[in-house]
Scaffold this active site. Structure first.
Site, mmCIF file in Angstrom:
data_model
loop_
_atom_site.group_PDB
_atom_site.id
_atom_site.type_symbol
_atom_site.label_atom_id
_atom_site.label_comp_id
_atom_site.label_asym_id
_atom_site.label_seq_id
_atom_site.Cartn_x
_atom_site.Cartn_y
_atom_site.Cartn_z
ATOM 1 N N SER A 131 1.162 -1.220 -0.380
ATOM 2 C CA SER A 131 -0.085 -0.068 -0.029
ATOM 3 C C SER A 131 0.802 1.240 0.517
ATOM 4 O O SER A 131 0.718 2.256 0.291
ATOM 5 C CB SER A 131 -0.848 0.265 1.054
ATOM 6 O OG SER A 131 -0.198 -0.488 2.394
ATOM 7 N N ASN A 187 -1.919 -2.095 13.680
ATOM 8 C CA ASN A 187 -3.570 -2.411 13.252
ATOM 9 C C ASN A 187 -4.396 -0.537 13.774
ATOM 10 O O ASN A 187 -4.312 0.093 13.664
ATOM 11 C CB ASN A 187 -3.858 -3.494 14.250
ATOM 12 C CG ASN A 187 -3.107 -4.969 12.821
ATOM 13 O OD1 ASN A 187 -3.340 -4.389 11.754
ATOM 14 N ND2 ASN A 187 -4.449 -5.794 13.238
ATOM 15 N N THR A 209 -40.622 25.686 -9.975
ATOM 16 C CA THR A 209 -40.955 24.371 -9.101
ATOM 17 C C THR A 209 -41.053 23.694 -10.876
ATOM 18 O O THR A 209 -41.465 24.001 -11.508
ATOM 19 C CB THR A 209 -42.089 24.667 -8.466
ATOM 20 O OG1 THR A 209 -43.271 24.790 -9.007
ATOM 21 C CG2 THR A 209 -41.739 25.562 -6.842
ATOM 22 N N LYS A 233 -18.330 28.737 -29.449
ATOM 23 C CA LYS A 233 -19.062 28.425 -27.906
ATOM 24 C C LYS A 233 -18.067 28.978 -26.350
ATOM 25 O O LYS A 233 -16.856 29.297 -26.739
ATOM 26 C CB LYS A 233 -18.810 26.291 -27.780
ATOM 27 C CG LYS A 233 -19.301 25.860 -28.304
ATOM 28 C CD LYS A 233 -21.179 25.661 -28.279
ATOM 29 C CE LYS A 233 -21.001 24.939 -26.877
ATOM 30 N NZ LYS A 233 -21.135 23.950 -27.934
ATOM 31 N N ASN A 261 -18.166 27.428 -22.653
ATOM 32 C CA ASN A 261 -18.994 26.027 -22.395
ATOM 33 C C ASN A 261 -18.206 26.457 -20.536
ATOM 34 O O ASN A 261 -17.197 26.427 -20.402
ATOM 35 C CB ASN A 261 -18.332 25.025 -22.457
ATOM 36 C CG ASN A 261 -18.185 24.434 -23.955
ATOM 37 O OD1 ASN A 261 -19.745 25.013 -24.929
ATOM 38 N ND2 ASN A 261 -17.629 23.843 -25.086
ATOM 39 N N GLU A 311 -19.879 21.898 -14.731
ATOM 40 C CA GLU A 311 -20.084 20.719 -15.624
ATOM 41 C C GLU A 311 -19.043 20.159 -14.866
ATOM 42 O O GLU A 311 -19.695 18.057 -14.389
ATOM 43 C CB GLU A 311 -19.775 20.259 -17.156
ATOM 44 C CG GLU A 311 -20.979 20.897 -17.405
ATOM 45 C CD GLU A 311 -20.476 21.360 -18.927
ATOM 46 O OE1 GLU A 311 -19.703 20.118 -19.486
ATOM 47 O OE2 GLU A 311 -20.827 22.185 -19.688
HETATM 48 N N1 ARG Z 1 -1.193 -1.295 5.650
HETATM 49 C C1 ARG Z 1 -2.075 -1.716 6.520
HETATM 50 C C2 ARG Z 1 -3.275 -1.208 6.511
HETATM 51 O O1 ARG Z 1 -3.379 -0.134 5.714
HETATM 52 C C3 ARG Z 1 -0.998 -1.605 7.698
HETATM 53 C C4 ARG Z 1 -1.911 -2.441 8.560
HETATM 54 C C5 ARG Z 1 -1.948 -3.657 8.439
HETATM 55 N N2 ARG Z 1 -1.475 -5.177 9.946
HETATM 56 C C6 ARG Z 1 -1.573 -6.116 9.122
HETATM 57 N N3 ARG Z 1 -2.282 -6.748 10.056
HETATM 58 N N4 ARG Z 1 -1.649 -6.368 8.299
HETATM 59 O O2 ARG Z 1 -4.398 -1.632 6.856
#
Ligand code: ARG
Length: 466
Positions: free
Chosen positions: A31, A118, A163, A291, A293, A298
């Site tokens: 991520s 977590n 309306t 034109k 726009n 939009e």
């Molecule tokens: N990248 C993870 C998230 O965004 C972080 C937490 C990951 N925790 C785990 N037990 N794999 O949620």
């Protein structure tokens, strides 16, 4: 000391595994490509956590100092764009922790004591969102200010109120603008309320059950400016209702601006010709030279679909998850970040655009004159002379038909002819048949009478200044 991380890039859990994570899986599960946006909040959270660990004698003061020095350097590297993010290290948290360990050694490895990613990620997201809400509240206020500036000039500028998109009753342009002011006022109120639930500390929940170290969660909450701690560790790491709630607030703001945009687009079309939007907010056509726009409104209308989509994405992300944390939650970030960015840009551009509107009072007025907008006023006039409302409604309907056949406004019909529809009509009727008379008569709080709208603008200004 030998660094076991030299062989494998991510050693965080490798001791338990017989083979490295497949390349494809690494890319699928990482991520860091998007959650690096949380970096400064991650550092902020880590500093508070470390300070608490030291205060509770869980780490030594020297460890804290090393952690502070290391995180300070990492922050600089990030701000200068020098920090190297590694996909192998999966996410923002592991990237920063690894760099910290490289910089300060064992102290870096002690930072994660009593904490899990977590509760760490839930804290980061809340810190991020709290700061986003504060910025957004400022932007809403600026837009409200722009609306007030424009409304102030137009308490006596008459336009048709609609309306069913049919001319209904005359109103002032200021009154119409103030309707959006009210919507934004509620939007800001909702965000402020949502902020209360965002502003709670998950740290201390650790993976899901809490931690066996003698931690002080309230101290961390205080250091980070949270109003309190999340009271259940399972809930703290697993629910993202605060993000869903925020996105719902955002979807409503976008929906309000989308409706406003639709009106700006209509009003700018030559069929209405009520306003002009400054050229800098419009584009031309590559083929049709005439034109101009209204691209910005939009796009606001279009981007509303995107934010509404994020709301549905987050709701769907949550609905099937058992307690407590599941990796599904990693998917909360992109919809949330995009919601914040889209809303931020939209509010910013909108305030400027409102400042660049040219109003065309003549076109508004002639449209109001075209649709028998004062028919209700005539009915009310008859009621005040003693006719039951339903009979008055019928008499005026006949008068409107008469005017329509003749191709004129109600106020153009002579007194004798008007009296065919009711003998109660006298020559004072023309006061109520004019647009000005119609507006002035709606003289109560929330009505379109110019003095009422002017007072509403004053109240609104005072409210904004608080
Ligand atoms: N990248 C993870 C998230 O965004 C972080 C937490 C990951 N925790 C785990 N037990 N794999 O949620």
């Amino acid at each position: 000391m030998q660094d076991p991380t030299q062989e494998k890039n991510n050693d965080t859990w490798s001791g338990r595994f017989n083979e490295p994570v497949a390349e494809l899986v690494k890319r699928y599960t990482a991520s860091v490509g998007f959650d690096h946006k949380l970096a400064l909040f991650d550092i902020q959270g880590s500093l508070a956590h470390a300070q608490m660990l030291a205060a509770c004698d869980i780490i030594r003061l020297q460890d804290l100092k090393d952690i502070q020095r290391g995180l300070g350097q990492i922050e600089n590297e990030i701000l200068c764009g020098e920090f190297v993010w590694s996909l192998d290290l999966e996410d923002v948290h592991l990237n920063i922790e690894k760099r910290l360990t490289t910089l300060v050694g064992d102290a870096g490895k002690r930072l994660h004591t009593g904490r899990s990613r977590n509760d760490q990620v839930a804290t980061d997201v809340r810190l991020y969102l709290r700061s986003a809400i504060d910025d957004l509240l400022g932007l809403i206020k600026a837009l409200q200010g722009a609306l007030l500036d424009l409304a102030e000039q137009h308490t006596s500028t008459i336009m048709p109120g609609f309306t069913h998109l049919q001319v209904a009753q005359p109103i002032s342009f200021a009154h119409h603008l103030m309707a959006y002011f009210e919507m934004l006022k509620r939007d800001a109120e909702r965000l402020r309320d949502c902020r209360k639930r965002v502003n709670r500390l998950p740290l201390g929940a650790a993976a899901l059950a809490g931690t066996s170290y003698p931690i002080k969660r309230e101290y961390v909450a205080e250091l980070l400016g949270f109003d309190g701690v999340c009271e259940n560790s399972l809930d703290a790491v697993s629910d993202r209702d605060f993000a869903i709630e925020f996105t719902a607030c955002a979807a409503l703001i976008m929906t309000h601006l989308s409706r406003f945009s639709e009106e700006l687009i209509l009003w700018m079309s030559p069929r209405f010709g009520f306003i002009d939007i400054a050229d800098r907010f419009c584009t031309g056509s590559s083929i049709m030279p005439q034109k101009k726009n209204p691209d910005v409104p939009e796009l606001v209308r279009g981007k509303t679909g995107r934010v509404n989509g994020h709301l549905v994405a987050l709701l769907t992300l949550m609905k099937g998850q058992p307690l407590a944390y599941n990796k599904d939650n990693q998917e909360d970030k992109e919809p949330l970040f995009d919601t914040v960015e889209t809303l931020t840009q939209t509010l910013r551009i909108y305030a400027d655009m409102i400042g660049g509107i040219t109003v065309k009072p003549e076109a508004m007025r002639s449209a109001a004159l075209q649709g028998y907008a004062t028919a209700t006023d005539l009915a009310d006039y008859l009621v005040k002379k003693g006719l039951p409302f339903r009979d008055a409604h019928e008499a005026v309907a006949l008068a409107v038909r008469f005017a329509e056949q003749r191709g004129c406004d109600l106020s153009d019909i002579g007194l004798a002819e008007l009296q065919q529809f009711s003998t109660l009509i006298g020559d004072d009727v023309y006061q109520v048949l004019t647009l000005e008379g119609s507006l002035a008569s709606r003289n109560h709080i929330g009505g379109t009478a110019p003095n009422q709208v002017a007072a509403a603008i004053v109240r609104a200004r005072n409210g904004l200044a608080k």
